[in-house]
Design a protein around this motif. Structure first.
Motif, PDB file in Angstrom:
ATOM      1  N   UNK A  26     -38.497 -43.342 -55.403  1.00 25.97           N
ATOM      2  CA  UNK A  26     -37.385 -44.274 -55.526  1.00 25.97           C
ATOM      3  C   UNK A  26     -37.536 -45.414 -54.519  1.00 25.97           C
ATOM      4  N   UNK A  27     -37.117 -46.585 -54.925  1.00 21.89           N
ATOM      5  CA  UNK A  27     -37.175 -47.746 -54.033  1.00 21.89           C
ATOM      6  C   UNK A  27     -35.793 -48.107 -53.504  1.00 21.89           C
ATOM      7  N   UNK A  50     -34.187 -33.885 -39.436  1.00 24.45           N
ATOM      8  CA  UNK A  50     -34.057 -33.677 -40.877  1.00 24.45           C
ATOM      9  C   UNK A  50     -35.413 -33.323 -41.479  1.00 24.45           C
ATOM     10  N   UNK A  51     -36.395 -34.166 -41.235  1.00 20.79           N
ATOM     11  CA  UNK A  51     -37.723 -33.978 -41.826  1.00 20.79           C
ATOM     12  C   UNK A  51     -38.358 -32.667 -41.363  1.00 20.79           C
ATOM     13  N   UNK A  56     -29.322 -31.493 -39.934  1.00 22.20           N
ATOM     14  CA  UNK A  56     -28.775 -31.980 -41.202  1.00 22.20           C
ATOM     15  C   UNK A  56     -29.465 -33.269 -41.614  1.00 22.20           C
ATOM     16  N   UNK A  57     -29.406 -33.537 -42.912  1.00 20.87           N
ATOM     17  CA  UNK A  57     -30.025 -34.735 -43.467  1.00 20.87           C
ATOM     18  C   UNK A  57     -28.983 -35.637 -44.103  1.00 20.87           C
ATOM     19  N   UNK A  63     -34.145 -37.537 -49.183  1.00 18.75           N
ATOM     20  CA  UNK A  63     -35.122 -38.137 -50.104  1.00 18.75           C
ATOM     21  C   UNK A  63     -36.486 -38.275 -49.420  1.00 18.75           C
ATOM     22  N   UNK A  64     -36.481 -38.698 -48.165  1.00 15.34           N
ATOM     23  CA  UNK A  64     -37.722 -38.828 -47.391  1.00 15.34           C
ATOM     24  C   UNK A  64     -38.390 -37.474 -47.232  1.00 15.34           C
ATOM     25  N   UNK A  65     -37.629 -36.478 -46.841  1.00 10.49           N
ATOM     26  CA  UNK A  65     -38.171 -35.132 -46.631  1.00 10.49           C
ATOM     27  C   UNK A  65     -38.779 -34.587 -47.918  1.00 10.49           C
TER      28      UNK A  65
END
Length: 129
Positions: A26-27, A50-51, A56-57, A63-65
């Motif tokens: 996704x952009x 998060x990663x 927590x995220x 989305x990054x993780x």
């Protein structure tokens, strides 16, 4: 018989196109200000936690993780140009300014060292600049 071949080719093209579209990331987060995150210890630590699954995220952190393993595996093939530039910026920042975090990320996403070995020459050149 020719109609069957043409139909088969059309189906193959559609499947290939759908598969290629499915692997694009996704952009919608491309306009996140990376400099602001990297300069703010609280924001930076939240993303790292998060990663690394230590905290927590946010929605964009989640989305990054989710995207990172695939991006690493496929040399960011599904990344937009802006995402590729952002990835380079973050990698250089981690390598140069947060070596412990950089090492922790490497150990999480490349536990057997296969990607480090595969990209050894490129990474030496990358971090030299």
């Amino acid at each position: 018989m020719n109609k069957l071949i043409i139909l088969s080719l059309c189906v193959l093209v559609v499947i290939t196109t759908l598969d290629a579209a499915a692997t694009k990331f996704t952009t919608k987060y491309d306009n996140v200000n990376l400099d602001e995150i990297l300069a703010n210890d609280r924001l930076f630590t939240n993303y790292v936690n998060c990663v690394l699954e230590k905290g927590k995220c946010t929605q964009d952190g989640e989305e990054l993780k989710k995207a990172l393993p695939e991006a690493i595996k496929n040399e960011c093939a599904g990344c937009s140009d802006k995402q590729k530039e952002g990835a380079k910026k973050v990698m250089k920042f981690l390598h140069n300014n947060k070596p412990a975090v950089y090492e922790e990320m490497l150990n999480k996403f490349d536990p057997d060292g296969s990607y480090r070995e595969k990209y050894k020459k490129e990474s030496e050149e990358f971090f030299k600049n």
